[in-house]
Each structure stands twice: as structure tokens, then as C-alpha cells.
Design an enzyme around this catalytic site. Structure first.
Site, PDB file in Angstrom:
ATOM      1  CG  ASP A 129      41.954  45.954 -19.767  1.00 42.78           C
ATOM      2  OD1 ASP A 129      42.416  45.045 -19.044  1.00 42.78           O
ATOM      3  OD2 ASP A 129      41.723  45.808 -20.989  1.00 42.78           O
ATOM      4  CG  ASP A 172      39.330  42.601 -23.393  1.00 41.15           C
ATOM      5  OD1 ASP A 172      40.119  41.912 -22.722  1.00 41.15           O
ATOM      6  OD2 ASP A 172      38.163  42.257 -23.655  1.00 41.15           O
ATOM      7  CD  GLU A 199      43.336  39.506 -24.268  1.00 35.33           C
ATOM      8  OE1 GLU A 199      42.285  40.058 -24.598  1.00 35.33           O
ATOM      9  OE2 GLU A 199      43.379  38.509 -23.526  1.00 35.33           O
ATOM     10  CG  HIS A 223      43.083  39.333 -15.870  1.00 35.31           C
ATOM     11  ND1 HIS A 223      43.950  39.866 -16.814  1.00 35.31           N
ATOM     12  CD2 HIS A 223      41.878  39.351 -16.441  1.00 35.31           C
ATOM     13  CE1 HIS A 223      43.275  40.197 -17.891  1.00 35.31           C
ATOM     14  NE2 HIS A 223      42.020  39.900 -17.704  1.00 35.31           N
ATOM     15  CG  ASP A 224      42.286  36.496 -19.032  1.00 36.81           C
ATOM     16  OD1 ASP A 224      42.506  37.202 -20.036  1.00 36.81           O
ATOM     17  OD2 ASP A 224      41.369  36.712 -18.222  1.00 36.81           O
TER      18      ASP A 224
HETATM   19  O1  TEU Z   1      40.505  37.771 -22.505  1.00 37.41           O
HETATM   20  C1  TEU Z   1      40.265  37.144 -23.751  1.00 37.41           C
HETATM   21  C2  TEU Z   1      41.016  35.894 -23.749  1.00 37.41           C
HETATM   22  O2  TEU Z   1      41.807  35.611 -24.631  1.00 37.41           O
HETATM   23  C3  TEU Z   1      40.836  35.004 -22.614  1.00 37.41           C
HETATM   24  O3  TEU Z   1      39.730  35.425 -21.861  1.00 37.41           O
HETATM   25  C4  TEU Z   1      40.482  33.654 -23.214  1.00 37.41           C
HETATM   26  O4  TEU Z   1      39.831  33.896 -24.426  1.00 37.41           O
HETATM   27  C5  TEU Z   1      39.467  32.989 -22.334  1.00 37.41           C
HETATM   28  O5  TEU Z   1      40.035  32.851 -21.080  1.00 37.41           O
HETATM   29  C6  TEU Z   1      39.079  31.676 -22.999  1.00 37.41           C
HETATM   30  O6  TEU Z   1      40.218  30.834 -22.997  1.00 37.41           O
HETATM   31  C7  TEU Z   1      40.063  39.096 -22.386  1.00 37.41           C
HETATM   32  C8  TEU Z   1      40.206  39.475 -20.924  1.00 37.41           C
HETATM   33  O7  TEU Z   1      41.587  39.409 -20.567  1.00 37.41           O
HETATM   34  C9  TEU Z   1      39.384  38.493 -20.125  1.00 37.41           C
HETATM   35  O8  TEU Z   1      39.569  38.693 -18.721  1.00 37.41           O
HETATM   36  C10 TEU Z   1      37.929  38.686 -20.492  1.00 37.41           C
HETATM   37  O9  TEU Z   1      37.158  37.694 -19.833  1.00 37.41           O
HETATM   38  C11 TEU Z   1      37.726  38.546 -22.003  1.00 37.41           C
HETATM   39  O10 TEU Z   1      38.694  39.224 -22.789  1.00 37.41           O
HETATM   40  C12 TEU Z   1      36.394  39.190 -22.385  1.00 37.41           C
HETATM   41  O11 TEU Z   1      36.488  40.592 -22.191  1.00 37.41           O
END
Ligand code: TEU
Length: 631
Positions: free
Chosen positions: A189, A286, A344, A415-416
Site C-alpha cells: 500500500d 492510496d 484508489e 478495510h474501509d
Molecule cells: O481511504 C480513502 C477513502 O476513500 C475512504 O477512507 C473514505 O474517504 C473515508 O472512509 C471517508 O468516507 C484511504 C484508505 O483506504 C483509508 O483506510 C484511509 O483512512 C484513508 O485513505 C487515508 O489514508
């Protein structure tokens, strides 16, 4: 990688009409996103009256709700992305990552080898046989670098050191060797939109106004925040340090990097080459579409902020130098190692996605777009039942339009996001059927599937009962923000629970022993004991488990190339049904899925059954699926 000359969309000006914006590739993405957020159909903008409105008339017609500044932003943004994506590029040579099945690991929760309650690299190594047996070709690891863990590793303190709880660099090198020995690959990542505030670069910038690292970040002086941008994790996107402010789109410990500063970009390129030189096979990047911000960091439009939920997003979700910086990083760091790049890209639609990933563009190989994960008018924090009919319509369009030029990713979880089964239908009696349905869809559409840890078991959301059980900075900050606005604990917790990222971050259940065999200690994040019902050990020996469905379907991909590189065509189908065929080298495979919780008659097609779930002769049961080799 050369960049082909491409045709360009007409320049947009304030005199342009809504119809001309709708015809513009990025304009179409932006308007489609706005319509989706509003839960409206395209007819809202394509009807004769609205489509004839000129942009410059919007402030007057909206009584000022649409500002002049917003019109200027839209004009600038669309003119920054005038390239028209090539319709179909000559068949680019097949790449390994097109046929591969990826498996995302959230290292913190996958397997703990030393009893400290936190997953680690040796724990991952101990489970490689499980992953190989599942049929996984490549791993994507969420960040394992040194971090204070304000955002569980997405706040990196040292790109070249391993997080102490996860193990050592020697462990990582062993993991790379073990994977390669199995013919598997490793994607890591890359979090370079921001670093931790504890990163040396930020610390040195903060300590010395003359530091060469000052321009690595966005520092601004002043008594008040430099603009009205809000963080994705609640509150302002600006953190105050004595007499100045620093930008953070995410947590207040995740400080945005200034990609307009070439020395900073060079450091990122060096770091990427360093990891690729160690044998890493590529990166997931990311929020990589956020790296280029509008010059001057202009005020965010309040109307867009209200619509999108975050103020200022129009000034960075697709900034003026995005393509330039991606192409530079690919040329300088990825191409010399033939490394895969998976962006992403929150908020990126099909047309911009083509500009980012069309093979002739030399920017990214694939992207994660999230538009399919919420139905129109809903956000992740809305507690609603997801309509699979929306998934069908949305993904079918992406498969035919975006897929004609570019290579799609296929995912439901990460994971989000909460667990997909729970989003669709939380009825425990339908958990297995739904789990298998999602597996059939993800593993037989055209594109690269990304399985998220535990999805292969049919895991569902966690029955958290209190905010005290949650660990996610986004959830905790949102809870505090909503409670501060006066809402009750019950109402706020219900909203946070609907969308909390912690649902997918509880420990991987390996067996029915305490903590699911994840740790002999106390897990950093505890689940609700579901491991007693669903775990790897029990599912492995249950022929009807979701896990064995994944194993069977992944095995089918290996024996039938029609399911990986084959073409796709969608067949007319009765309401609630979704049917498509994959074809390659004369082999044709038909997939029929029931997107509803009620049985549907589906006449048996002649051929040999490759896979069936919930199928009884000419009927598909609730969320049933059938895969047939028709020729
Ligand atoms: O995620 C960005 C992202 O699109 C989601 O975190 C979303 O913006 C957020 O949940 C608000 O809805 C990436 C990673 O996958 C995430 O785990 C990190 O928290 C984030 O970036 C910051 O690095």
C-alpha cells in the site's frame, strides 16, 4: 510507456450549456455523481430546458445557491481534463494482474504470531498455505510501515521501516521470498497523499521555517484557517501550529504532501524504487487522485460541500497536474520494474477512470472506483438495504463501457467498508446464499477480483453495542462531531454503526477457539464472538460453505480462460435475474444469478454445470446462482 495523441473535448466556458458539460467526459462523470448523490435520473439534466441552460446563468437561476466561484471551478476542472479517452486501444498484451485473484490483508487483524493482540508479518507467513489453497495469486497488504497508528498505518512515519508490532524488515523479506516461491506476488500500500505528522520530513519542516522540507507540505500563516475545506474524518482540514496552519484531508496526524514540489516527488520515486528493488511486485496507491490540488487552495463551494459531505473536494479530487504526476511516477519508478499500479480513486467515474488507466496513457493499470458501493441518495452511514439491481445496472455499464478500453477491478469489500452481506440482507438464514452469490458475481465478471480478508467466509457486520468498542478514527471523530451537535448517543451510535469501518477490521476467525484463533492475547479490536459460528477450520470441512464456493470458483478460473481474459456479453433476463456469458477460444460459459430473496424460474440451459448454488432444476432459489459450460 508512450502516451498516444488523443482527441480533446471542446473547451468549456461560462457560456457553455449543461448539454455541453454532459457531453464532456469529466463533465459527464461529475454530473452523474451529483445526480447519484441526489438520487435523481439523468433526465434531470438532459431534458430540453435544463440542458439548454448556460453555466453563467446558474448563479442567477439558483438565486445564488450556485456561486460564480463554483462555475469558475467547474470550467477550470473540466478544461484540466479535456482528453477524450480512446474508445478501444489495440489489444494490449495480457498482463499477469488481469488473470490474477488478489486478496487484501489488513495485517493488524489477520494473524497474530506473538500474542500481543496485533496481527503481524510472521502471522501472515503462517497462513500462506491457506491462501495458496484458496487459489490466491497475489496479496495486497494494507500499510506495514512504521506508523503511530492514528489511522492504523495510513499515517506513515517512516516509509523504509516496518511497524514494530508487525515485525521486522527480515520478516518482510521472508514474506516476499515465501510468496515468490509459491508463484504468488506481493502488492503493498503506497500512502503518499500524506505522511504522519511524526514523519521526519514534517518534523523538520515544523521546526525550521527555512527548512527545505517546508514545501513538502501545505503550510499557511494567518489567524484563521486558510480556507473552508473539511476533513474526511470530521472538522476542518487545517491543523493549527503556533502561528501557522498545515493541511490534512484526513486525520489531524495525516499531513498532506505538496506534489507540486518536485524534490518531494523525487523522494517518493526513490522510495518506490527501493521497495520494488526488494522484490515487491507493485503498489495500491492510496487516494492517489487527491495528490494534485488547485493552485491557491481556493474556498470550497458550500453547495458542493453539502452535496458531497466534504467541503473543498472539487479542488483536489481530480487536480490540474494529476495525469502529469502519475505519468512521471510511472516512468520514473514503476515501469523500470514492470510493477503493477492500482489506484484508489474515490469519486472518480468511468470517463476519468479511462484517462487514468487506458493502456496507452502510461498512468495507472487499474483503479478502485467506489460508485457501486452505495445506491443513489445513500452514504455509507445510512442504514439501508442495498439493492443488487443497482449493482447490476452500474457494473453492467462499467463492464461494457469502461471495460471496452480499460481493465476493471471487481470488489465488494475492503478495510474501509462494512461487510457486503449485511448491507444487502442481514437475515442470517440467507447469509450463505448471499455469500456464494457475491462470489459468483465477483469471480465471473470481466476484470480482476479483489477478495477482502474474511469475505471468503461470508463474514457479516459485528454486533457492536457501544462507541467504546470502536477503534476507527473516522468513526470516533464522527461520533464526537454528531454528539457535539446535540444528537443523542442512541441516534449517533446507530448512524456510526451503519458505516463504521471497524466492521471489517475485527480479527480473522481461524477456528472456534478463543478470539477465533487469531491471538493468544487480547485482540486490539474485539468482535462479537461470531467466530464460533463461522471460521476457517469449520468452513474448510463443510462442502456447502462459502469458503468452498470461493475455492471452487477460483479453481474454475484457472481451468477456463474464458472466465479471466474472455469477452463478456449480457443476456436479456427477467426482473431480478442477471445473466451474462464469457467467451474465449470457442469456449462459452453462461452465468445466471438471482438477485432477489425469492425463487425465480430459470430454464435449464444445455451444457455441463460448472457451479450451482441454490439451484433446483429450472429454479434458482433466493440469491441462487448457476454457472454452465454451454460450449
Ligand atoms: O481511504 C480513502 C477513502 O476513500 C475512504 O477512507 C473514505 O474517504 C473515508 O472512509 C471517508 O468516507 C484511504 C484508505 O483506504 C483509508 O483506510 C484511509 O483512512 C484513508 O485513505 C487515508 O489514508
Amino acid at each position: 510507456m508512450r502516451r498516444a495523441s488523443v482527441s480533446k473535448a471542446p473547451l468549456i466556458t461560462p457560456a457553455s450549456t449543461i448539454a455541453e458539460v454532459w457531453q464532456h467526459p469529466l463533465g459527464n462523470d461529475v454530473l452523474a455523481t451529483i445526480l447519484r448523490q441526489l438520487g435523481r435520473s439523468p433526465a434531470w439534466v438532459t431534458n430540453p430546458f435544463v440542458s439548454s441552460i448556460r453555466l453563467r446563468s446558474l448563479p442567477r437561476l439558483s438565486f445564488g445557491r450556485v456561486s460564480e466561484a463554483f462555475v469558475e471551478t467547474i470550467v477550470r476542472m473540466l478544461n484540466n481534463h479535456r482528453d477524450i479517452p480512446a474508445r478501444v486501444v489495440a489489444e494490449a498484451p495480457a498482463q499477469w494482474w488481469q488473470s490474477a485473484v488478489f486478496y487484501q490483508i489488513y495485517p493488524r487483524s489477520f494473524m497474530d504470531s506473538d500474542g500481543d493482540g496485533v496481527g503481524d508479518i510472521p502471522g501472515i507467513i503462517s497462513k500462506l498455505d491457506y491462501l495458496q489453497d484458496l487459489g490466491v495469486d497475489a496479496l495486497w497488504l494494507s500499510p506495514i510501515y512504521d506508523s503511530p497508528n492514528d489511522d492504523n498505518g495510513y499515517d506513515i512515519r517512516d516509509y523504509r521501516e516496518i511497524m514494530r508490532e508487525f515485525g521486522t524488515m527480515a520478516d518482510v523479506e521472508r514474506l516476499i521470498d515465501e510468496l515468490h516461491a509459491r508463484g504468488m506476488r506481493l502488492v503493498m500500500d503506497l500512502v503518499v497523499n500524506h505522511t504522519s505528522d511524526e514523519h521526519e520530513w514534517f518534523q523538520r519542516a515544523l521546526a525550521d521555517a527555512e527548512s527545505p522540507y517546508r514545501d513538502y507540505y501545505f503550510f499557511r500563516e494567518g489567524a484563521t484557517a486558510p480556507n473552508n475545506w473539511t476533513s474526511f474524518f470530521s472538522g476542518s482540514a487545517w491543523r493549527r501550529f503556533d502561528e501557522e496552519w498545515a493541511l490534512h484531508l484526513f486525520s489531524s496526524k495525516q499531513m498532506d504532501l505538496n506534489w507540486d514540489h518536485e524534490p518531494m516527488r523525487r523522494e517518493v520515486h526513490d522510495m518506490v524504487r527501493w521497495w520494488l528493488g526488494k522484490g515487491v511486485d507493485g503498489f495500491r496507491l492510496d487516494v492517489i487522485n487527491y495528490i494534485s490540488k488547485d493552485p491557491g487552495l481556493p474556498e470550497g463551494d458550500p453547495l458542493i460541500g453539502a452535496l458531497m459531505g466534504y467541503t473543498g473536494v472539487e479542488h483536489y479530487f481530480a487536480g490540474p497536474h494529476l495525469h502529469e504526476y502519475l505519468h512521471e511516477m510511472r516512468t520514473e519508478a514503476f515501469d523500470p520494474f514492470e510493477a503493477v499500479s492500482i489506484g484508489e480513486t474515490p469519486g472518480v467515474g468511468s470517463n476519468l477512470g479511462k484517462l487514468l488507466t487506458s493502456p496507452d496513457r502510461g498512468e495507472l493499470d487499474m483503479i478502485f472506483s467506489f460508485d457501486h458501493l452505495e445506491t443513489p441518495g445513500h452514504t455509507r452511514f445510512d442504514d439501508y438495504h442495498y439493492d443488487l439491481g443497482y449493482l447490476r445496472d452500474w457494473w453492467q455499464n462499467w463492464q461494457l463501457d469502461y471495460g471496452a478500453t480499460c481493465w476493471p477491478t471487481l470488489f465488494f469489500e475492503n478495510h474501509d467498508n462494512p461487510r457486503m452481506i449485511s448491507k444487502i440482507n442481514p437475515d442470517p438464514a440467507l447469509r450463505v446464499a448471499l455469500g456464494k452469490l457475491l462470489a459468483v458475481i465477483q469471480l465471473t465478471l470481466r476484470g480482476t477480483p479483489f477478495i477482502y480478508q474474511g469475505q471468503e467466509l461470508g463474514l457479516v457486520n459485528v454486533a457492536f453495542t457501544s462507541i467504546d468498542q470502536l477503534r476507527d478514527v473516522e468513526s470516533i471523530n464522527l461520533y464526537r462531531e454528531l454528539r457535539a451537535s446535540g444528537e443523542s448517543d442512541t441516534a449517533v451510535f446507530a448512524k456510526v454503526l451503519a458505516g463504521s469501518r471497524d466492521h471489517s477490521r475485527t480479527p480473522m476467525p481461524w477456528d472456534s477457539s478463543p478470539h477465533g484463533g487469531f491471538t493468544t492475547g487480547t485482540p486490539w479490536l474485539d468482535g462479537d464472538g461470531d467466530f464460533a459460528n463461522v471460521n476457517v477450520a469449520d468452513a474448510s470441512v463443510d462442502p456447502s460453505s462459502v469458503l468452498n464456493a470461493y475455492r471452487e470458483l477460483i479453481a474454475l478460473r484457472r481451468t477456463h480462460r474464458a472466465l479471466t481474459l474472455g469477452g463478456i456479453r449480457f443476456l436479456p433476463a427477467a426482473t431480478g435475474l442477471w445473466c451474462w456469458e464469457r467467451e474465449r477460444d470457442g469456449e462459452r460459459i453462461r452465468i445466471e444469478v438471482n438477485l432477489t430473496d425469492a425463487p425465480i424460474s430459470v430454464p435449464v440451459v444445455s451444457g455441463s454445470h460448472l457451479f450451482a448454488s441454490g439451484e433446483n432444476g429450472g429454479r434458482l432459489g433466493a440469491y441462487g446462482a448457476r454457472v454452465t459450460l454451454v460450449s
